[in-house]
Scaffold this motif. Structure first.
Motif, PDB file in Angstrom:
ATOM      1  N   LYS A 111       0.845  -1.191   0.000  1.00  0.00           N
ATOM      2  CA  LYS A 111       0.000   0.000   0.000  1.00  0.00           C
ATOM      3  C   LYS A 111       0.878   1.238   0.000  1.00  0.00           C
ATOM      4  O   LYS A 111       2.056   1.191   0.375  1.00  0.00           O
ATOM      5  CB  LYS A 111      -0.921   0.012   1.212  1.00  0.00           C
TER       6      LYS A 111
ATOM      7  N   GLU B 282       2.164   4.399   1.507  1.00  0.00           N
ATOM      8  CA  GLU B 282       2.217   4.964   2.848  1.00  0.00           C
ATOM      9  C   GLU B 282       3.538   5.683   3.055  1.00  0.00           C
ATOM     10  O   GLU B 282       4.505   5.500   2.317  1.00  0.00           O
ATOM     11  CB  GLU B 282       2.044   3.880   3.906  1.00  0.00           C
TER      12      GLU B 282
ATOM     13  N   THR C  43       6.796   6.307   5.341  1.00  0.00           N
ATOM     14  CA  THR C  43       7.611   5.593   6.326  1.00  0.00           C
ATOM     15  C   THR C  43       8.639   6.550   6.910  1.00  0.00           C
ATOM     16  O   THR C  43       9.064   7.501   6.260  1.00  0.00           O
ATOM     17  CB  THR C  43       8.333   4.387   5.692  1.00  0.00           C
TER      18      THR C  43
ATOM     19  N   LYS D  21       8.714   4.568  13.072  1.00  0.00           N
ATOM     20  CA  LYS D  21       7.266   4.561  12.854  1.00  0.00           C
ATOM     21  C   LYS D  21       6.580   3.413  13.591  1.00  0.00           C
ATOM     22  O   LYS D  21       5.433   3.542  14.034  1.00  0.00           O
ATOM     23  CB  LYS D  21       6.956   4.475  11.360  1.00  0.00           C
TER      24      LYS D  21
ATOM     25  N   ARG E 228       1.270  11.461  14.492  1.00  0.00           N
ATOM     26  CA  ARG E 228       0.523  10.241  14.196  1.00  0.00           C
ATOM     27  C   ARG E 228      -0.227   9.730  15.433  1.00  0.00           C
ATOM     28  O   ARG E 228      -1.416   9.387  15.376  1.00  0.00           O
ATOM     29  CB  ARG E 228       1.483   9.173  13.678  1.00  0.00           C
TER      30      ARG E 228
ATOM     31  N   GLU F 195      -4.383   9.673  15.465  1.00  0.00           N
ATOM     32  CA  GLU F 195      -5.111   8.400  15.503  1.00  0.00           C
ATOM     33  C   GLU F 195      -6.200   8.422  16.572  1.00  0.00           C
ATOM     34  O   GLU F 195      -7.306   7.915  16.353  1.00  0.00           O
ATOM     35  CB  GLU F 195      -4.138   7.248  15.739  1.00  0.00           C
TER      36      GLU F 195
ATOM     37  N   VAL G 284       0.271  13.207   3.530  1.00  0.00           N
ATOM     38  CA  VAL G 284       0.351  11.755   3.369  1.00  0.00           C
ATOM     39  C   VAL G 284      -0.033  11.050   4.670  1.00  0.00           C
ATOM     40  O   VAL G 284      -0.706  10.018   4.665  1.00  0.00           O
ATOM     41  CB  VAL G 284       1.761  11.332   2.916  1.00  0.00           C
ATOM     42  N   LEU G 285       0.376  11.622   5.807  1.00  0.00           N
ATOM     43  CA  LEU G 285       0.024  11.037   7.100  1.00  0.00           C
ATOM     44  C   LEU G 285      -1.487  11.065   7.319  1.00  0.00           C
ATOM     45  O   LEU G 285      -2.093  10.076   7.753  1.00  0.00           O
ATOM     46  CB  LEU G 285       0.745  11.790   8.220  1.00  0.00           C
TER      47      LEU G 285
ATOM     48  N   ASP H 135      -3.727  11.234   4.953  1.00  0.00           N
ATOM     49  CA  ASP H 135      -4.293  10.288   3.993  1.00  0.00           C
ATOM     50  C   ASP H 135      -4.323   8.882   4.589  1.00  0.00           C
ATOM     51  O   ASP H 135      -5.284   8.132   4.427  1.00  0.00           O
ATOM     52  CB  ASP H 135      -3.456  10.254   2.709  1.00  0.00           C
ATOM     53  N   GLU H 136      -3.250   8.538   5.290  1.00  0.00           N
ATOM     54  CA  GLU H 136      -3.129   7.200   5.857  1.00  0.00           C
ATOM     55  C   GLU H 136      -4.118   6.973   6.998  1.00  0.00           C
ATOM     56  O   GLU H 136      -4.689   5.892   7.126  1.00  0.00           O
ATOM     57  CB  GLU H 136      -1.693   6.993   6.349  1.00  0.00           C
TER      58      GLU H 136
ATOM     59  N   ARG I 219      -7.441   8.791   1.970  1.00  0.00           N
ATOM     60  CA  ARG I 219      -7.245   9.830   0.958  1.00  0.00           C
ATOM     61  C   ARG I 219      -8.576  10.310   0.399  1.00  0.00           C
ATOM     62  O   ARG I 219      -8.738  11.468   0.013  1.00  0.00           O
ATOM     63  CB  ARG I 219      -6.353   9.282  -0.164  1.00  0.00           C
TER      64      ARG I 219
END
Length: 582
Positions: free
Chosen positions: A7, A9, A11, A15, A113, A117, A143-144, A146-147, A151
């Motif tokens: 996928k 993502e 990194t 992480k 992150r 979350e 991008v974070l 989106d994860e 997205r």
């Protein structure tokens, strides 16, 4: 190579390392709370599905680490927060000292992150998050997000004009940075229903015609130029009027247009093939009678006027209510250049040289996605602007701040708002007169501490009530102590309850408990030790404190702030627990 498990993502170093957060309880400092509702009414308000504005008394100002505070909110507020606005540290170089660039960015991403979350869990299915950021971490943060949010749930990237190309910023060669960004993500874009918001714009010069004889009925209407009508209003020729008014000419003309917006028009030729038959008939009639105004009445829609094949568009239909004023408006775009970030020193009555956001910025966000009674969260509260505006707009709010400004800046600011003394910021346009209240909360200390021999024991600062509430959180129960049943400290369902005690329970005590609970209910018993002597009690589940929770999280960790290095992956030391044998 198979792509089934791959996928897209982001990194980074570290992480895979995640903190094992202790779900703390909150302790209220009633000396700093202000006009809050009694806790029983506040709890009832939180549980109500119909979020009535009266519940905005139960606002929460939380002083403590924002990651631990978010974890502490998770059980009670999961999927209840309608809007989150956060303004995290922009420049990791300012947040982290003594780290090289690679670790710096990696640590920033881990810290963000972990918070995002939990925030995702708190947001309601029709809610959204607004993250204020500059271009230093913009690409990584997208991008974070989106994860975490998906997205497909990205709503927009707003460009916010923060300043102008003046002062020391304009001295160096190259591009001058005057903007930052607000990333908008919905919890579920298909369920997010934003409100229609308008912004003020300059006068539309295309509306340059003025209706004469308006009061005489549309049959007698005729047109002159707007400038002619304006000059007639002052009784002076246009050139003379321009000279007299000078730089104020355009301002005066704009005021004239607003006062006569029902007479100011723009003739425009409709797309004949894109309109209904009734409109085409009116267009044809007006062409056949070029000197006559044709009126078309439309039920449920705006009436139309035509002359010589052209429709007259009225300036009054461009006017919108924006910040308490009737102005020419246009739909909100993703470029916000009309909210100034200077001269904010008066807002809130607190000095906050760096990072204070305009109240009108938060007002726009709340207008876009919330209604009265909705819950608004800011976990990087700074000077408390989000809570201040949410309160004035009768939203419920949760504000989290680690540093001392929680009581030096935010608490006094909110107290002035509740009392009605705050007249700055958005107070005037929302007609704020005071009201509501808030509770000032701190995070309780860790439930477990090591004794002098290195054993984990229950923290001596915990009284029985605190222990019962904390164990409810750890075991997934709602803390709701019964006033009549000593053994009932909370519930997970209508028939499943929990009892917490620091005592060691003998057989006779367990037998009595079992009889009191009855066959229609079950009880989780959390105690220091128990002695069943071979007997079984089907309606009781027995666990020991602290053994039952020892491995649930990491203990006695109070700081997950942006100054903590969480990257080194050191093996956790094993510790024994002080416990009695069964």
């Amino acid at each position: 190579m198979s792509t089934n498990k791959q996928k897209l993502e982001l990194t980074w170093i570290g992480k895979d390392k995640r903190p094992r957060l202790e779900p703390r309880i909150f302790l209220e400092d009633k000396n700093l709370s202000y006009q809050a509702e009694p806790e029983n009414l506040a709890a009832e308000a939180v549980q109500q599905d119909s979020q009535q504005p009266r519940a905005y008394h139960d606002n929460l100002l939380i002083h403590g680490d924002n990651l631990l505070a978010l974890k502490a909110l998770e059980q009670q507020y999961s999927r209840k927060v309608k809007c989150v606005y956060i303004d995290p540290p922009f420049n990791t170089g300012e947040a982290f000292e003594n780290y090289d660039d690679g670790l710096e960015h990696s640590q920033w991403l881990s810290l963000m992150r972990d918070r995002l979350e939990i925030i995702h869990k708190l947001i309601s299915d029709d809610g959204a998050i607004f993250v204020h950021i500059d271009d230093n971490e913009l690409g990584y943060l997208i991008v974070l997000l989106d994860e975490i949010f998906g997205r497909q749930n990205k709503v927009s990237v707003v460009t916010f004009k923060q300043g102008s190309a003046t002062g020391h910023k304009s001295i160096n060669p190259g591009l001058v940075t005057t903007t930052n960004y607000i990333l908008i993500y919905a919890k579920s874009k298909s369920q997010w229903k934003p409100n229609r918001v308008y912004t003020a714009r300059e006068r539309d010069a295309r509306y340059s015609q003025f209706i004469l004889n308006y009061e005489g009925g549309y049959e007698n209407w005729s047109l002159c130029t707007l400038s002619e009508a304006f000059s007639k209003e002052y009784g002076k020729p246009q050139k003379e009027l321009k000279k007299e008014l000078g730089s104020k000419y355009e301002e005066a003309l704009g005021a004239f247009v607003l006062n006569n917006s029902h007479k100011v028009v723009q003739p425009a030729r409709p797309d004949y093939n894109s309109v209904g038959q009734n409109v085409r008939d009116a267009i044809d009639e007006s062409k056949n009678n070029p000197d006559k105004v044709i009126y078309l009445e439309r039920k449920g829609y705006e009436d139309m006027y035509f002359r010589n094949g052209q429709r007259w568009l009225f300036y009054k239909n461009k006017l919108k209510g924006v910040d308490g004023e009737l102005v020419a408006g246009e739909p909100l775009t993703n470029l916000w250049a009309d909210i100034l970030s200077n001269n904010l020193h008066k807002e809130g009555g607190v000095k906050f040289p760096k990072g204070k956001k305009p109240e009108f910025l938060i007002k726009r966000i709340l207008e876009l996605c919330t209604s009265e009674g909705d819950i608004v969260l800011d976990s990087f509260s700074g000077s408390g602007t989000t809570a201040a505006v949410a309160h004035k707009m009768k939203r419920r709010w949760i504000s989290i701040e680690l540093r001392d400004q929680a009581f030096t800046h935010i608490q006094p600011r909110l107290r002035n708002i509740v009392s009605g003394k705050d007249k700055d910021g958005v107070s005037k346009v929302v007609n704020w007169q005071g009201g509501g209240g808030f509770r000032y909360l701190k995070l309780a200390p860790s439930l477990l501490k090591k004794d002098s021999w290195g054993n984990w024991i229950i923290n001596k600062e915990y009284n029985p009530e605190m222990l019962a509430e904390a164990m409810c959180k750890h075991m997934g129960f709602t803390y709701a102590p019964s006033p009549t049943q000593y053994w009932n400290h909370g519930y997970s369902t209508e028939s499943d309850h929990i009892y917490v005690t620091t005592g060691s329970l003998a057989y006779e005590q367990l037998k009595r408990l079992s009889e009191d609970v009855g066959t229609e209910r079950t009880l989780l018993v959390c105690c220091k030790a128990f002695m069943t002597e071979g007997a079984e009690f089907p309606n009781l589940t027995l666990v020991k404190i602290p053994r039952a929770i020892l491995n649930k999280c990491e203990w006695d960790q109070d700081d997950y702030s942006f100054t903590l290095n969480v990257l080194p992956d050191e093996p956790a030391a094993k510790a024994e627990i002080a416990d009695e044998e069964e």
